[in-house]
Design an enzyme around this catalytic site. Structure first.
Site, PDB file in Angstrom:
ATOM      1  N   MET A  30      41.179  36.271  36.879  1.00  0.00           N
ATOM      2  CA  MET A  30      40.128  36.680  37.812  1.00  0.00           C
ATOM      3  C   MET A  30      38.839  36.980  37.044  1.00  0.00           C
ATOM      4  O   MET A  30      37.925  37.602  37.591  1.00  0.00           O
ATOM      5  CB  MET A  30      40.568  37.892  38.627  1.00  0.00           C
ATOM      6  CG  MET A  30      41.783  37.577  39.501  1.00  0.00           C
ATOM      7  SD  MET A  30      41.910  38.630  40.950  1.00  0.00           S
ATOM      8  CE  MET A  30      42.045  40.232  40.202  1.00  0.00           C
ATOM      9  N   HIS A  37      43.365  38.435  27.969  1.00  0.00           N
ATOM     10  CA  HIS A  37      43.247  37.089  28.548  1.00  0.00           C
ATOM     11  C   HIS A  37      43.152  36.037  27.432  1.00  0.00           C
ATOM     12  O   HIS A  37      43.731  34.959  27.524  1.00  0.00           O
ATOM     13  CB  HIS A  37      41.974  36.968  29.388  1.00  0.00           C
ATOM     14  CG  HIS A  37      41.904  37.867  30.589  1.00  0.00           C
ATOM     15  ND1 HIS A  37      41.031  38.921  30.670  1.00  0.00           N
ATOM     16  CD2 HIS A  37      42.577  37.842  31.768  1.00  0.00           C
ATOM     17  CE1 HIS A  37      41.163  39.514  31.858  1.00  0.00           C
ATOM     18  NE2 HIS A  37      42.092  38.894  32.536  1.00  0.00           N
TER      19      HIS A  37
HETATM   20  P1  AMP Z   1      43.736  39.059  35.777  1.00  0.00           P
HETATM   21  O1  AMP Z   1      42.418  38.464  35.422  1.00  0.00           O
HETATM   22  O2  AMP Z   1      43.771  40.551  35.663  1.00  0.00           O
HETATM   23  O3  AMP Z   1      44.292  38.524  37.061  1.00  0.00           O
HETATM   24  O4  AMP Z   1      44.742  38.582  34.650  1.00  0.00           O
HETATM   25  C1  AMP Z   1      44.906  37.216  34.344  1.00  0.00           C
HETATM   26  C2  AMP Z   1      46.078  37.040  33.435  1.00  0.00           C
HETATM   27  O5  AMP Z   1      45.861  37.775  32.222  1.00  0.00           O
HETATM   28  C3  AMP Z   1      47.385  37.588  34.033  1.00  0.00           C
HETATM   29  O6  AMP Z   1      48.453  36.711  33.682  1.00  0.00           O
HETATM   30  C4  AMP Z   1      47.529  38.916  33.362  1.00  0.00           C
HETATM   31  O7  AMP Z   1      48.853  39.379  33.280  1.00  0.00           O
HETATM   32  C5  AMP Z   1      46.973  38.610  31.983  1.00  0.00           C
HETATM   33  N1  AMP Z   1      46.559  39.844  31.318  1.00  0.00           N
HETATM   34  C6  AMP Z   1      45.740  40.812  31.811  1.00  0.00           C
HETATM   35  N2  AMP Z   1      45.653  41.837  30.941  1.00  0.00           N
HETATM   36  C7  AMP Z   1      46.440  41.514  29.879  1.00  0.00           C
HETATM   37  C8  AMP Z   1      46.774  42.173  28.658  1.00  0.00           C
HETATM   38  N3  AMP Z   1      46.288  43.370  28.337  1.00  0.00           N
HETATM   39  N4  AMP Z   1      47.613  41.534  27.806  1.00  0.00           N
HETATM   40  C9  AMP Z   1      48.133  40.315  28.123  1.00  0.00           C
HETATM   41  N5  AMP Z   1      47.859  39.656  29.245  1.00  0.00           N
HETATM   42  C10 AMP Z   1      47.021  40.236  30.123  1.00  0.00           C
END
Ligand code: AMP
Length: 287
Positions: A30, A37
Site C-alpha cells: 500500500m 517492504h
Molecule cells: P502494506 O503496505 O502494509 O500493506 O505491506 C505490504 C507488504 O509488506 C505486506 O506483505 C506486509 O506484510 C509487508 N511488510 C510490512 N511491514 C513489514 C515489516 N516490518 N517486515 C516485513 N514485511 C513487512
C-alpha cells in the site's frame, strides 16, 4: 523500471516477459515504503527475473471509521526506493482502474479470517483477499512475497491461493524491525515520541512469552496472561488481543507440547495507530 497505471498494459508486459522465459516476482504493497517492504522487493529480485511492485491503498480493506483518507502516501519517494531495490515494474493504479464499478464479487477465506484481526476488523480480510485475488489475476503466474509482520494476512492469502488453485507461489518473509525491536510499519509515522517509546512493549511482551515457553511454561493461558500483564503495564496502550496460536490454522492453543511450533501474536492501540506484531517459538524438547 517502468511504471504502469493500467491493468492491460501491465498484464501485456508481464505476459511477454513470461513468454520469453522470465520468472515473475510480485510484491503487493500500500506504499509509503520502508525497509520492511524493501526486503520483500530485494528477495524477489534475488529469486526472479522480473519484479513487479504494486502500490495501491485498497479502499475495500478499510472500514468506514478507519484511516483510508489519511493513510500515508508518497508515490515519488516510493518509486525511487523500489527502483533502488531493483524492481522492474511498478503498478500504481488509480482507484477507478481497480474498481470501475461497484464490487459484487468478493473472496472470503472462512475461519482464518475470523479471529484476531478479523474480530477487530470484520470486513478487513475480505477486502484484502479480494484485492490480492485481483492483483494475482492481473500479474499472472508468479512468486508473490508477503511479510510475516501481517501474519494472519499471510495465512489468509496462502490459503486463498491454494483453495482457488491460483498459479502463484506465496512466499513469507521475516519481519524487519527497528534496532530497538519495533516492527516496521507505515503506520508508525502516526506515533509521537512518547507513544513510539510505549510501542516497544508489544515486542517485549512477545519476547517474554517466548522466553517463558523456552524456560518450561506449557500453559497457553498463562502465556497469554503474561503478555497481557506486560502490555497493560504501559498505561498508553490498549490491548486488542494477545494470542498463542497454531502457526497454520491460527487456532488458539491450549496446553503446549514438546516440539510444537507456536505463533505468538498481539495487537494494541498505542496512541493513534493500532499496532500488530508476532513471533515464532518452538516448544523445547527434553526439559
Ligand atoms: P502494506 O503496505 O502494509 O500493506 O505491506 C505490504 C507488504 O509488506 C505486506 O506483505 C506486509 O506484510 C509487508 N511488510 C510490512 N511491514 C513489514 C515489516 N516490518 N517486515 C516485513 N514485511 C513487512
Amino acid at each position: 523500471m517502468q511504471v504502469f497505471d493500467s491493468i492491460n498494459s501491465l498484464r501485456r508486459d508481464l505476459d511477454a516477459g513470461r513468454a520469453g522465459g522470465a520468472m515473475v516476482g510480485f510484491v503487493p504493497t500500500m506504499g509509503y515504503l520502508h525497509a520492511g517492504h524493501l526486503t520483500l522487493v530485494q528477495r524477489a529480485v534475488a529469486e526472479c527475473d522480473l519484479v513487479a511492485v504494486s502500490i495501491f491503498v485498497n479502499p475495500l480493506q478499510f472500514a468506514a471509521n478507519e484511516d483510508l483518507a489519511s493513510y500515508p502516501r508518497d508515490l515519488d519517494r516510493d518509486l525511487e526506493l523500489v527502483a533502488g531495490a531493483g524492481a522492474t515494474h511498478v503498478f500504481a493504479p488509480p482507484v477507478h482502474e481497480m474498481y470501475p464499478t461497484e464490487v459484487l464479487t468478493t473472496v472470503r477465506v472462512a475461519e482464518l479470517s475470523d479471529p484476531m484481526e478479523g474480530a477487530a476488523r470484520p470486513t478487513h480480510f475480505a477486502g484484502v483477499a479480494t484485492v490480492v485475488a485481483k492483483l494475482f489475476s492481473i500479474v499472472g503466474p508468479c512468486r508473490a512475497y508477503f511479510g510475516e509482520k501481517d501474519y494472519q494476512q499471510l495465512a489468509v492469502v496462502r490459503r486463498m491461493a491454494a483453495d482457488l488453485s491460483m498459479p502463484v507461489e506465496v512466499v513469507g518473509c521475516p519481519t524487519v524491525r527497528e534496532s530497538d525491536g519495533l516492527a516496521m510499519s507505515s503506520r508508525n509515522v502516526y506515533l509521537d515520541d512518547a507513544h513510539r517509546a510505549a510501542a516497544l512493549v508489544i515486542h517485549r511482551a512477545l519476547q517474554s512469552a517466548a522466553a517463558a515457553i523456552i524456560a518450561g511454561e506449557r500453559s497457553s493461558a498463562r502465556v497469554r496472561e503474561l503478555m497481557a500483564t506486560i502490555i497493560d503495564a504501559e498505561p498508553s496502550t490498549v490491548i486488542d488481543y494477545v494470542e498463542v496460536a497454531d502457526p497454520d490454522t491460527l487456532e488458539p492453543l491450549d496446553e503446549l507440547v514438546a516440539g510444537q511450533q507456536v505463533r505468538l501474536l498481539a495487537a494494541a492501540q498505542v496512541g493513534r495507530p493500532r499496532l500488530l506484531d508476532n513471533i515464532a517459538v518452538t516448544v523445547p524438547t527434553g526439559l
